[in-house]
Design a protein around this motif. Structure first.
Motif, PDB file in Angstrom:
ATOM      1  N   ALA A 181      -0.364 -12.172   5.024  1.00 24.58           N
ATOM      2  CA  ALA A 181      -0.593 -10.932   5.775  1.00 24.58           C
ATOM      3  C   ALA A 181      -2.087 -10.732   6.005  1.00 24.58           C
ATOM      4  O   ALA A 181      -2.894 -11.642   5.803  1.00 24.58           O
ATOM      5  N   SER A 182      -2.459  -9.548   6.391  1.00 24.82           N
ATOM      6  CA  SER A 182      -3.851  -9.284   6.758  1.00 24.82           C
ATOM      7  C   SER A 182      -4.606  -8.633   5.601  1.00 24.82           C
ATOM      8  O   SER A 182      -4.013  -8.164   4.632  1.00 24.82           O
ATOM      9  N   ILE A 183      -5.913  -8.617   5.733  1.00 25.40           N
ATOM     10  CA  ILE A 183      -6.765  -7.957   4.743  1.00 25.40           C
ATOM     11  C   ILE A 183      -6.662  -6.449   4.974  1.00 25.40           C
ATOM     12  O   ILE A 183      -6.930  -5.974   6.079  1.00 25.40           O
ATOM     13  N   PRO A 184      -6.248  -5.687   3.973  1.00 26.77           N
ATOM     14  CA  PRO A 184      -6.067  -4.244   4.206  1.00 26.77           C
ATOM     15  C   PRO A 184      -7.382  -3.549   4.538  1.00 26.77           C
ATOM     16  O   PRO A 184      -8.426  -3.848   3.949  1.00 26.77           O
ATOM     17  N   SER A 185      -7.305  -2.623   5.469  1.00 32.11           N
ATOM     18  CA  SER A 185      -8.512  -1.904   5.891  1.00 32.11           C
ATOM     19  C   SER A 185      -9.110  -1.096   4.746  1.00 32.11           C
ATOM     20  O   SER A 185     -10.314  -0.817   4.739  1.00 32.11           O
ATOM     21  N   GLU A 186      -8.280  -0.739   3.759  1.00 31.89           N
ATOM     22  CA  GLU A 186      -8.762   0.044   2.616  1.00 31.89           C
ATOM     23  C   GLU A 186      -9.835  -0.690   1.816  1.00 31.89           C
ATOM     24  O   GLU A 186     -10.579  -0.059   1.054  1.00 31.89           O
ATOM     25  N   MET A 187      -9.916  -2.001   1.994  1.00 29.96           N
ATOM     26  CA  MET A 187     -10.956  -2.759   1.294  1.00 29.96           C
ATOM     27  C   MET A 187     -12.350  -2.290   1.712  1.00 29.96           C
ATOM     28  O   MET A 187     -13.322  -2.479   0.985  1.00 29.96           O
ATOM     29  N   GLY A 188     -12.424  -1.683   2.866  1.00 27.57           N
ATOM     30  CA  GLY A 188     -13.705  -1.164   3.332  1.00 27.57           C
ATOM     31  C   GLY A 188     -14.208   0.015   2.522  1.00 27.57           C
ATOM     32  O   GLY A 188     -15.362   0.433   2.680  1.00 27.57           O
ATOM     33  N   LEU A 189     -13.360   0.550   1.642  1.00 29.87           N
ATOM     34  CA  LEU A 189     -13.754   1.679   0.800  1.00 29.87           C
ATOM     35  C   LEU A 189     -14.487   1.233  -0.460  1.00 29.87           C
ATOM     36  O   LEU A 189     -14.982   2.072  -1.215  1.00 29.87           O
ATOM     37  N   ILE A 204      -2.265  -8.562  -0.078  1.00 33.43           N
ATOM     38  CA  ILE A 204      -3.253  -7.887  -0.927  1.00 33.43           C
ATOM     39  C   ILE A 204      -2.913  -6.398  -0.924  1.00 33.43           C
ATOM     40  O   ILE A 204      -2.871  -5.780   0.145  1.00 33.43           O
ATOM     41  N   PRO A 205      -2.634  -5.804  -2.071  1.00 23.50           N
ATOM     42  CA  PRO A 205      -2.229  -4.390  -2.066  1.00 23.50           C
ATOM     43  C   PRO A 205      -3.362  -3.479  -1.592  1.00 23.50           C
ATOM     44  O   PRO A 205      -4.510  -3.626  -2.014  1.00 23.50           O
ATOM     45  N   SER A 206      -3.006  -2.557  -0.717  1.00 15.79           N
ATOM     46  CA  SER A 206      -4.012  -1.628  -0.195  1.00 15.79           C
ATOM     47  C   SER A 206      -4.605  -0.768  -1.303  1.00 15.79           C
ATOM     48  O   SER A 206      -5.731  -0.270  -1.179  1.00 15.79           O
ATOM     49  N   GLU A 207      -3.863  -0.622  -2.413  1.00 16.80           N
ATOM     50  CA  GLU A 207      -4.337   0.204  -3.531  1.00 16.80           C
ATOM     51  C   GLU A 207      -5.628  -0.326  -4.148  1.00 16.80           C
ATOM     52  O   GLU A 207      -6.339   0.423  -4.836  1.00 16.80           O
ATOM     53  N   LEU A 208      -5.949  -1.594  -3.916  1.00 13.58           N
ATOM     54  CA  LEU A 208      -7.213  -2.116  -4.440  1.00 13.58           C
ATOM     55  C   LEU A 208      -8.405  -1.374  -3.841  1.00 13.58           C
ATOM     56  O   LEU A 208      -9.491  -1.368  -4.417  1.00 13.58           O
ATOM     57  N   GLY A 209      -8.196  -0.742  -2.709  1.00  7.42           N
ATOM     58  CA  GLY A 209      -9.258   0.045  -2.098  1.00  7.42           C
ATOM     59  C   GLY A 209      -9.641   1.274  -2.902  1.00  7.42           C
ATOM     60  O   GLY A 209     -10.670   1.907  -2.630  1.00  7.42           O
ATOM     61  N   LEU A 210      -8.827   1.614  -3.916  1.00  9.42           N
ATOM     62  CA  LEU A 210      -9.127   2.758  -4.782  1.00  9.42           C
ATOM     63  C   LEU A 210     -10.120   2.404  -5.883  1.00  9.42           C
ATOM     64  O   LEU A 210     -10.612   3.295  -6.582  1.00  9.42           O
ATOM     65  N   SER A 252       3.563 -11.233  -6.847  1.00  8.12           N
ATOM     66  CA  SER A 252       2.584 -10.447  -6.106  1.00  8.12           C
ATOM     67  C   SER A 252       1.578  -9.777  -7.038  1.00  8.12           C
ATOM     68  O   SER A 252       1.805  -9.665  -8.246  1.00  8.12           O
ATOM     69  N   ILE A 253       0.475  -9.344  -6.464  1.00 10.65           N
ATOM     70  CA  ILE A 253      -0.519  -8.559  -7.209  1.00 10.65           C
ATOM     71  C   ILE A 253       0.033  -7.142  -7.338  1.00 10.65           C
ATOM     72  O   ILE A 253       0.324  -6.494  -6.326  1.00 10.65           O
ATOM     73  N   PRO A 254       0.219  -6.630  -8.547  1.00 10.77           N
ATOM     74  CA  PRO A 254       0.818  -5.294  -8.692  1.00 10.77           C
ATOM     75  C   PRO A 254      -0.045  -4.211  -8.043  1.00 10.77           C
ATOM     76  O   PRO A 254      -1.270  -4.200  -8.201  1.00 10.77           O
ATOM     77  N   SER A 255       0.609  -3.310  -7.341  1.00 13.35           N
ATOM     78  CA  SER A 255      -0.129  -2.196  -6.738  1.00 13.35           C
ATOM     79  C   SER A 255      -0.776  -1.325  -7.806  1.00 13.35           C
ATOM     80  O   SER A 255      -1.768  -0.635  -7.544  1.00 13.35           O
ATOM     81  N   GLU A 256      -0.231  -1.377  -9.036  1.00 12.64           N
ATOM     82  CA  GLU A 256      -0.776  -0.583 -10.147  1.00 12.64           C
ATOM     83  C   GLU A 256      -2.207  -0.974 -10.503  1.00 12.64           C
ATOM     84  O   GLU A 256      -2.899  -0.226 -11.206  1.00 12.64           O
ATOM     85  N   MET A 257      -2.661  -2.134 -10.034  1.00 16.59           N
ATOM     86  CA  MET A 257      -4.058  -2.504 -10.250  1.00 16.59           C
ATOM     87  C   MET A 257      -4.999  -1.442  -9.684  1.00 16.59           C
ATOM     88  O   MET A 257      -6.129  -1.284 -10.140  1.00 16.59           O
ATOM     89  N   GLY A 258      -4.528  -0.712  -8.699  1.00 16.11           N
ATOM     90  CA  GLY A 258      -5.342   0.331  -8.092  1.00 16.11           C
ATOM     91  C   GLY A 258      -5.604   1.518  -8.999  1.00 16.11           C
ATOM     92  O   GLY A 258      -6.416   2.390  -8.672  1.00 16.11           O
ATOM     93  N   LEU A 259      -4.927   1.568 -10.154  1.00 13.28           N
ATOM     94  CA  LEU A 259      -5.132   2.655 -11.116  1.00 13.28           C
ATOM     95  C   LEU A 259      -6.305   2.389 -12.054  1.00 13.28           C
ATOM     96  O   LEU A 259      -6.702   3.280 -12.808  1.00 13.28           O
ATOM     97  N   LEU A 260      -6.861   1.190 -12.008  1.00 10.32           N
ATOM     98  CA  LEU A 260      -7.924   0.806 -12.949  1.00 10.32           C
ATOM     99  C   LEU A 260      -9.267   1.323 -12.438  1.00 10.32           C
ATOM    100  O   LEU A 260     -10.123   0.572 -11.977  1.00 10.32           O
ATOM    101  N   SER A 261      -9.465   2.612 -12.576  1.00  9.61           N
ATOM    102  CA  SER A 261     -10.582   3.286 -11.916  1.00  9.61           C
ATOM    103  C   SER A 261     -11.948   2.863 -12.439  1.00  9.61           C
ATOM    104  O   SER A 261     -12.958   3.071 -11.765  1.00  9.61           O
ATOM    105  N   ASN A 262     -12.005   2.278 -13.643  1.00  7.82           N
ATOM    106  CA  ASN A 262     -13.290   1.843 -14.198  1.00  7.82           C
ATOM    107  C   ASN A 262     -13.561   0.358 -13.982  1.00  7.82           C
ATOM    108  O   ASN A 262     -14.591  -0.152 -14.427  1.00  7.82           O
ATOM    109  N   LEU A 263     -12.649  -0.317 -13.294  1.00 12.26           N
ATOM    110  CA  LEU A 263     -12.764  -1.764 -13.148  1.00 12.26           C
ATOM    111  C   LEU A 263     -13.968  -2.140 -12.288  1.00 12.26           C
ATOM    112  O   LEU A 263     -14.173  -1.594 -11.206  1.00 12.26           O
ATOM    113  N   GLU A 264     -14.757  -3.080 -12.809  1.00 12.00           N
ATOM    114  CA  GLU A 264     -15.927  -3.575 -12.088  1.00 12.00           C
ATOM    115  C   GLU A 264     -15.753  -5.021 -11.641  1.00 12.00           C
ATOM    116  O   GLU A 264     -16.349  -5.443 -10.649  1.00 12.00           O
TER     117      GLU A 264
END
Length: 202
Positions: free
Chosen positions: A176-184, A154-160, A129-141
């Motif tokens: 599964a479904s595309i997390p709504s957090e992607m809208g962020l 797809i981990p919802s944490e990517l919305g961060l 799986s895609i690690p939820s910790e990817m959501g910690l990469l706050s400078n990622l472009e």
């Protein structure tokens, strides 16, 4: 320690068969070795060995080169897994390992690379799986994980990842479904989720 880690990379990736290994393991200053760049303190800050015939695995000791800002080993024939020790490379801004034969899972420790702006693992054999910790990469472009064997949702944490501009997850086995957090992802310019097993509504 730099010389030891670089020697480990050379040995682990069949350095004597590289397309270009000028000055590697010689008495020349490390900063003159092919594919390396240094800062004013002679600390290696960039390793760029793209399309250079590397074969073998990425050695764990490479993770202790904590001054690295750029590591580009794409378009080679690297096998094995991505070492979890790469999470120690806290100054890394660009990590390109695409177009290799890397397998295993994406280490959650990559989420510690808080300065990372680009992570490219496209075109490998990565599973799990895609690690939820990817959501910690706050400078990622830019996050490129396409054409692997990734499963799960797809981990919802990517919305961060509010600085994210490119997100490529195409060509995997994601469900599964595309997390709504992607809208962020207000800065997102390119999103590619093609060729997965996603379900549910958008």
């Amino acid at each position: 320690q730099q010389r030891s880690a670089l020697a480990g990379l050379y040995d682990a990736t069949n350095g004597n068969e590289w397309d270009n290994s000028t000055s590697w393991l010689s008495d020349a200053p490390i900063c003159e070795w092919y594919g390396l760049d240094c800062n004013n303190d002679d600390e290696v800050i960039a390793i760029s060995l793209t399309m250079n015939g590397l074969q073998g695995s990425i050695p764990s000791e490479l993770g202790f080169m904590i001054n690295l800002e750029l590591l580009d080993l794409d378009f080679n024939s690297l096998t094995g897994s991505i070492p979890s020790e790469m999470g120690f490379m806290i100054n890394l801004e660009l990590l390109d390992l695409d177009n290799n034969l890397l397998a295993g899972s994406i280490p959650s420790e990559l989420g510690l690379l808080s300065n990372l702006e680009r992570l490219d693992l496209d075109y490998n054999l990565l599973a799990g799986s895609i690690p939820s910790e990817m959501g910690l990469l706050s400078n990622l472009e830019q996050l490129y994980l396409g054409t692997n064997l990734l499963t799960g949702s797809i981990p919802s944490e990517l919305g961060l990842l509010t600085n994210l501009e490119h997100l490529w997850l195409y060509g995997n086995l994601l469900t599964a479904s595309i997390p709504s957090e992607m809208g962020l992802l207000s800065n997102l310019e390119r999103l590619d989720l093609d060729y997965n097993l996603l379900a549910g509504s958008i």
